[in-house]
Design an enzyme around this catalytic site. Structure first.
Site, PDB file in Angstrom:
ATOM      1  N   ASP A 102      43.496  41.542  39.126  1.00  0.00           N
ATOM      2  CA  ASP A 102      43.220  42.566  40.149  1.00  0.00           C
ATOM      3  C   ASP A 102      44.322  43.609  40.275  1.00  0.00           C
ATOM      4  O   ASP A 102      44.649  44.067  41.376  1.00  0.00           O
ATOM      5  CB  ASP A 102      42.944  41.896  41.500  1.00  0.00           C
ATOM      6  CG  ASP A 102      41.506  41.392  41.571  1.00  0.00           C
ATOM      7  OD1 ASP A 102      40.642  41.961  40.872  1.00  0.00           O
ATOM      8  OD2 ASP A 102      41.250  40.430  42.318  1.00  0.00           O
ATOM      9  N   ASP A 163      33.989  41.806  39.332  1.00  0.00           N
ATOM     10  CA  ASP A 163      34.936  42.657  40.052  1.00  0.00           C
ATOM     11  C   ASP A 163      35.869  43.417  39.099  1.00  0.00           C
ATOM     12  O   ASP A 163      36.349  44.502  39.410  1.00  0.00           O
ATOM     13  CB  ASP A 163      35.809  41.829  41.008  1.00  0.00           C
ATOM     14  CG  ASP A 163      35.093  40.651  41.656  1.00  0.00           C
ATOM     15  OD1 ASP A 163      34.137  40.125  41.060  1.00  0.00           O
ATOM     16  OD2 ASP A 163      35.502  40.252  42.749  1.00  0.00           O
TER      17      ASP A 163
HETATM   18  N1  GLY Z   1      37.553  40.897  44.221  1.00  0.00           N
HETATM   19  C1  GLY Z   1      37.336  39.816  45.108  1.00  0.00           C
HETATM   20  C2  GLY Z   1      36.237  40.069  46.061  1.00  0.00           C
HETATM   21  O1  GLY Z   1      35.504  41.034  45.963  1.00  0.00           O
HETATM   22  O2  GLY Z   1      36.112  39.263  46.952  1.00  0.00           O
END
Ligand code: GLY
Length: 389
Positions: A102, A163
């Protein structure tokens, strides 16, 4: 401009009032909580937990501050955002909780935004270092960017999650500024795997997918935050709409535009009457089923991005325009904290990890960020922090 092509959107005065309400709340949070960042609380919670820069979500807070600065030019916001970006530099240097993919969520709306807004070369070089860190998650044998855990992890070593599409802009951008192709080649290889395996034939999506980490063979789809393995987690679908539209922006690969459109169609056909989605498209709905306003805010930004790529005669255009209007009306209506001056969050009724009892029906900082991004896109064409303008 998006607004001119979509006369059904809420009127500009209401958009402006919603932005001004956000600006006041972001300022109050900065004054009240000093250098701390909003975190997700357990269970149902109408306050943020505040703490240090060590989760996957802090970049959204900095992004909100940059958006406020872009709205009114108040130097307070710029100073606060710059302090936060310095914090992100220290975090990267010390590698604090960065063993995951992330990195785009963290360094896009913070360092990259700082570069876009101020032109500060130090922020640009920090963003490039962040892109290099993300590149370190590429697993050549599996042909994926590993989402979670250390290399070789028996459970997660060959696992991707939807994601990640929102982390790829960091790599595409790094290719354009450095001229080094590997950033873009890897981003595209990952996007292609996501397109082929995370998006199903009916245009719904898996949250996650497992590949054999030795040879890249597909194993199975599954979920982490969704209702069940084969369900469609609404936020995942929203990440896909926006993420594939962004992959299209950088690569001009028609398959990515098509995938974003297909995922958008699936999403908008399932928007409830009041405009804001439940936390999973397959969860049985009764009066207690909770929503995920953050999914709707992300989807709104994805729809705005998608609209910027569609031809005037695209058959999806009218449906998309109506869905966007309904989503914005819903968010600005019963799902926002407009009229609640003491609220810390901008959007209520977001959900993080329902099955884990973490962050249910409350404020989600990324929901706040994408809500303000959508408002700012509509208000003055400021498209957030996923590409240079
Ligand atoms: N990227 C983690 C979520 O959307 O919860």
């Amino acid at each position: 401009m998006i607004t001119e092509s979509n006369p059904a959107l809420p009127d500009k005065q209401r958009i402006k009032s919603a932005i001004e309400d956000a600006v006041v709340k972001v300022k109050a949070n900065l004054n009240r909580h000093g250098g701390d960042y909003p975190h997700i609380g357990m269970g149902r919670n109408k306050e943020y937990d505040w703490g240090s820069n060590e989760d996957w979500i802090e970049g959204f807070y900095t992004g909100l501050v940059w958006l406020c600065y872009e709205y009114n030019g108040d130097s307070f916001f710029r100073e606060q955002a710059e302090l936060q970006v310095n914090d992100f530099a220290a975090r990267l240097e010390a590698k604090v909780m960065l063993d995951h993919h992330d990195i785009g969520f963290l360094y896009g709306p913070s360092a990259f935004a700082g570069w876009v807004v101020t032109g500060n070369e130090a922020f640009k070089s920090l963003t490039l270092r962040a892109a290099d860190h993300l590149l370190g998650r590429w697993r050549e044998a599996a042909g994926v960017i590993q989402a979670w855990g250390p290399e070789g992890d028996p459970e997660n070593g060959g696992r991707i999650i939807i994601d990640c599409l929102m982390n790829l802009p960091l790599l595409y951008w790094a290719q354009t500024v450095t001229g080094v192709d590997s950033y873009g080649v890897i981003a595209k290889a990952h996007a292609e795997k996501a397109r082929r395996f995370l998006v199903r034939g009916d245009d719904s999506s898996y949250h996650t997918f497992y590949f054999d980490q030795q040879n890249g063979e597909a194993i199975r789809g599954g979920t982490h935050q969704g209702f069940r393995d084969g369900s469609t987690w609404t936020r995942g679908q929203a990440w896909g709409i926006y993420g594939f539209a962004l992959s299209y922006r950088y690569t001009r690969e028609p398959d990515y535009l098509e995938t974003s459109k297909r995922m958008a169609r699936y999403f908008i056909e399932r928007i409830p009457e009041d405009g804001v989605v439940y936390w999973d498209f397959d969860v049985p709905v009764d009066k207690d089923t909770i929503r995920d306003s953050s999914a709707s805010a992300i989807a709104a930004c994805g729809m705005l991005e998608l609209l910027s790529h569609l031809e005037a005669d695209d058959e999806l255009l009218p449906q998309l325009q109506i869905a966007l209007s309904r989503t914005m009306e819903g968010l600005m209506g019963a799902f926002s904290t407009l009229g609640q001056p003491e609220a810390e969050g901008l959007l209520d009724h977001g959900s993080y990890y329902v099955r884990g009892d973490l962050g249910l029906d409350g404020y989600m900082i990324w929901g706040d960020y994408y809500y303000l991004e959508a408002l700012m896109r509509i208000w003055k064409g400021v498209p957030g922090y996923w590409y240079e303008r």
